[in-house]
Design a protein around this motif. Structure first.
Motif, PDB file in Angstrom:
ATOM      1  N   VAL A 116      41.156  26.924  37.922  1.00  0.00           N
ATOM      2  CA  VAL A 116      40.232  26.938  38.426  1.00  0.00           C
ATOM      3  C   VAL A 116      39.683  26.437  39.520  1.00  0.00           C
ATOM      4  O   VAL A 116      38.993  27.746  39.404  1.00  0.00           O
ATOM      5  N   GLY A 117      40.147  25.895  39.685  1.00  0.00           N
ATOM      6  CA  GLY A 117      40.160  24.858  41.238  1.00  0.00           C
ATOM      7  C   GLY A 117      39.929  26.149  42.329  1.00  0.00           C
ATOM      8  O   GLY A 117      39.549  26.410  42.959  1.00  0.00           O
ATOM      9  N   LEU A 118      41.541  27.184  42.045  1.00  0.00           N
ATOM     10  CA  LEU A 118      42.087  28.005  42.797  1.00  0.00           C
ATOM     11  C   LEU A 118      41.247  28.926  43.044  1.00  0.00           C
ATOM     12  O   LEU A 118      40.335  29.409  43.930  1.00  0.00           O
ATOM     13  N   ALA A 119      40.518  29.779  42.048  1.00  0.00           N
ATOM     14  CA  ALA A 119      40.112  30.076  42.329  1.00  0.00           C
ATOM     15  C   ALA A 119      37.918  30.063  42.606  1.00  0.00           C
ATOM     16  O   ALA A 119      37.598  31.218  43.158  1.00  0.00           O
ATOM     17  N   ALA A 120      38.044  29.386  42.551  1.00  0.00           N
ATOM     18  CA  ALA A 120      36.868  28.574  42.964  1.00  0.00           C
ATOM     19  C   ALA A 120      37.235  28.425  44.635  1.00  0.00           C
ATOM     20  O   ALA A 120      35.745  29.117  45.203  1.00  0.00           O
ATOM     21  N   LEU A 121      38.006  28.421  45.154  1.00  0.00           N
ATOM     22  CA  LEU A 121      37.779  28.058  46.366  1.00  0.00           C
ATOM     23  C   LEU A 121      38.493  29.882  47.234  1.00  0.00           C
ATOM     24  O   LEU A 121      37.404  29.625  47.795  1.00  0.00           O
ATOM     25  N   ALA A 122      38.810  30.419  45.726  1.00  0.00           N
ATOM     26  CA  ALA A 122      38.849  31.844  47.021  1.00  0.00           C
ATOM     27  C   ALA A 122      37.333  32.740  46.383  1.00  0.00           C
ATOM     28  O   ALA A 122      37.322  33.320  47.243  1.00  0.00           O
ATOM     29  N   GLY A 137      34.309  31.103  46.867  1.00  0.00           N
ATOM     30  CA  GLY A 137      33.858  30.304  48.168  1.00  0.00           C
ATOM     31  C   GLY A 137      34.446  31.238  49.721  1.00  0.00           C
ATOM     32  O   GLY A 137      33.441  31.839  50.653  1.00  0.00           O
ATOM     33  N   TYR A 138      36.126  31.408  50.026  1.00  0.00           N
ATOM     34  CA  TYR A 138      35.947  31.878  51.227  1.00  0.00           C
ATOM     35  C   TYR A 138      35.357  33.653  51.203  1.00  0.00           C
ATOM     36  O   TYR A 138      35.219  33.997  52.239  1.00  0.00           O
ATOM     37  N   ALA A 139      35.567  33.536  50.086  1.00  0.00           N
ATOM     38  CA  ALA A 139      35.136  35.384  49.513  1.00  0.00           C
ATOM     39  C   ALA A 139      33.733  35.430  50.122  1.00  0.00           C
ATOM     40  O   ALA A 139      32.882  36.616  50.836  1.00  0.00           O
ATOM     41  N   GLN A 140      32.892  34.850  49.499  1.00  0.00           N
ATOM     42  CA  GLN A 140      31.548  34.550  49.748  1.00  0.00           C
ATOM     43  C   GLN A 140      31.207  34.033  51.472  1.00  0.00           C
ATOM     44  O   GLN A 140      30.043  34.732  51.565  1.00  0.00           O
ATOM     45  N   ARG A 141      31.842  33.588  51.616  1.00  0.00           N
ATOM     46  CA  ARG A 141      31.257  33.753  52.946  1.00  0.00           C
ATOM     47  C   ARG A 141      31.479  34.211  53.975  1.00  0.00           C
ATOM     48  O   ARG A 141      30.250  34.590  55.066  1.00  0.00           O
ATOM     49  N   GLY A 142      32.474  35.622  54.300  1.00  0.00           N
ATOM     50  CA  GLY A 142      32.205  36.503  55.095  1.00  0.00           C
ATOM     51  C   GLY A 142      31.388  37.869  54.299  1.00  0.00           C
ATOM     52  O   GLY A 142      30.831  37.941  55.255  1.00  0.00           O
ATOM     53  N   ILE A 143      31.415  37.549  52.687  1.00  0.00           N
ATOM     54  CA  ILE A 143      30.329  38.960  52.145  1.00  0.00           C
ATOM     55  C   ILE A 143      29.232  38.772  52.499  1.00  0.00           C
ATOM     56  O   ILE A 143      28.333  39.183  52.852  1.00  0.00           O
ATOM     57  N   GLY A 144      28.617  37.193  52.255  1.00  0.00           N
ATOM     58  CA  GLY A 144      27.449  36.565  52.354  1.00  0.00           C
ATOM     59  C   GLY A 144      26.611  36.811  53.530  1.00  0.00           C
ATOM     60  O   GLY A 144      25.555  37.422  54.028  1.00  0.00           O
ATOM     61  N   THR A 158      27.468  40.568  46.770  1.00  0.00           N
ATOM     62  CA  THR A 158      27.969  38.280  47.509  1.00  0.00           C
ATOM     63  C   THR A 158      27.899  38.061  45.745  1.00  0.00           C
ATOM     64  O   THR A 158      28.900  36.894  45.629  1.00  0.00           O
ATOM     65  N   VAL A 159      27.422  37.991  45.079  1.00  0.00           N
ATOM     66  CA  VAL A 159      27.837  37.934  43.490  1.00  0.00           C
ATOM     67  C   VAL A 159      29.061  38.431  42.877  1.00  0.00           C
ATOM     68  O   VAL A 159      30.024  38.060  42.196  1.00  0.00           O
ATOM     69  N   LEU A 160      29.603  39.757  43.580  1.00  0.00           N
ATOM     70  CA  LEU A 160      31.170  40.410  42.959  1.00  0.00           C
ATOM     71  C   LEU A 160      32.443  39.224  42.946  1.00  0.00           C
ATOM     72  O   LEU A 160      32.644  39.227  41.795  1.00  0.00           O
ATOM     73  N   PRO A 161      32.499  37.920  43.974  1.00  0.00           N
ATOM     74  CA  PRO A 161      33.141  37.203  43.760  1.00  0.00           C
ATOM     75  C   PRO A 161      33.417  36.055  42.905  1.00  0.00           C
ATOM     76  O   PRO A 161      34.098  35.378  42.348  1.00  0.00           O
ATOM     77  N   GLU A 162      31.624  36.146  42.032  1.00  0.00           N
ATOM     78  CA  GLU A 162      31.837  34.984  41.246  1.00  0.00           C
ATOM     79  C   GLU A 162      31.979  35.726  39.844  1.00  0.00           C
ATOM     80  O   GLU A 162      32.702  34.641  39.133  1.00  0.00           O
ATOM     81  N   THR A 163      32.991  36.777  39.418  1.00  0.00           N
ATOM     82  CA  THR A 163      33.135  37.223  38.311  1.00  0.00           C
ATOM     83  C   THR A 163      35.089  36.513  38.131  1.00  0.00           C
ATOM     84  O   THR A 163      35.622  36.431  37.223  1.00  0.00           O
ATOM     85  N   LEU A 164      35.443  36.424  39.703  1.00  0.00           N
ATOM     86  CA  LEU A 164      36.704  35.280  39.595  1.00  0.00           C
ATOM     87  C   LEU A 164      36.785  34.112  38.759  1.00  0.00           C
ATOM     88  O   LEU A 164      37.500  33.738  38.138  1.00  0.00           O
ATOM     89  N   VAL A 165      35.847  33.395  39.274  1.00  0.00           N
ATOM     90  CA  VAL A 165      35.230  32.027  38.520  1.00  0.00           C
ATOM     91  C   VAL A 165      35.629  32.157  37.054  1.00  0.00           C
ATOM     92  O   VAL A 165      35.715  31.295  36.326  1.00  0.00           O
ATOM     93  N   ILE A 166      34.902  33.053  36.784  1.00  0.00           N
ATOM     94  CA  ILE A 166      33.858  33.267  35.447  1.00  0.00           C
ATOM     95  C   ILE A 166      35.496  33.588  34.573  1.00  0.00           C
ATOM     96  O   ILE A 166      35.263  32.967  33.356  1.00  0.00           O
ATOM     97  N   ALA A 196      38.321  32.912  35.199  1.00  0.00           N
ATOM     98  CA  ALA A 196      38.937  32.084  35.106  1.00  0.00           C
ATOM     99  C   ALA A 196      39.238  30.696  34.535  1.00  0.00           C
ATOM    100  O   ALA A 196      39.641  29.900  33.795  1.00  0.00           O
ATOM    101  N   LEU A 197      37.504  30.132  33.909  1.00  0.00           N
ATOM    102  CA  LEU A 197      37.136  29.602  32.763  1.00  0.00           C
ATOM    103  C   LEU A 197      37.077  30.519  31.830  1.00  0.00           C
ATOM    104  O   LEU A 197      37.384  29.979  30.546  1.00  0.00           O
ATOM    105  N   VAL A 198      37.043  31.842  31.248  1.00  0.00           N
ATOM    106  CA  VAL A 198      37.831  31.882  30.155  1.00  0.00           C
ATOM    107  C   VAL A 198      39.421  32.079  29.695  1.00  0.00           C
ATOM    108  O   VAL A 198      39.486  31.498  28.868  1.00  0.00           O
ATOM    109  N   VAL A 199      39.601  31.793  30.883  1.00  0.00           N
ATOM    110  CA  VAL A 199      40.992  31.142  30.667  1.00  0.00           C
ATOM    111  C   VAL A 199      41.076  29.731  30.305  1.00  0.00           C
ATOM    112  O   VAL A 199      42.373  29.260  29.549  1.00  0.00           O
ATOM    113  N   VAL A 200      39.897  29.089  30.795  1.00  0.00           N
ATOM    114  CA  VAL A 200      40.591  27.262  30.630  1.00  0.00           C
ATOM    115  C   VAL A 200      39.714  27.148  28.972  1.00  0.00           C
ATOM    116  O   VAL A 200      40.381  26.598  27.739  1.00  0.00           O
TER     117      VAL A 200
END
Length: 84
Positions: free
Chosen positions: A31-37, A39-46, A67-75, A77-81
């Protein structure tokens, strides 16, 4: 960002071996690595989306979706939890 990756890995895995690396620890790391990735992707897209909207107001919908599309990575990752 990639220059500090070895220091981050050393900090996260400090003292950890494969024997004491639990499932919940692996899920937290995922989850931490997904959130980091994300944030990094949204930086450029935003910033690109805001620039496009400053040029043309009709690009608001596309910019918002991209801009919202990379948020699916975190979602995902939360499913994995919840599966662990």
């Amino acid at each position: 960002m990639f220059e500090i990756t070895p220091e981050i890995a050393a900090t996260v895995l400090q003292g950890a071996t494969l024997e004491n690396f639990t499932d919940s620890g692996a899920a937290a790391l995922a989850v931490g690595l997904a959130a980091l990735a994300t944030g990094y992707a949204q930086r450029g897209i935003g910033s690109a989306a805001v620039g496009a909207m400053a040029e043309d107001d009709s690009t608001f919908g596309k910019g918002l979706i991209l801009t919202v599309l990379p948020e699916t990575l975190v979602i995902l990752a939360l499913v994995v939890v919840f599966l662990v």
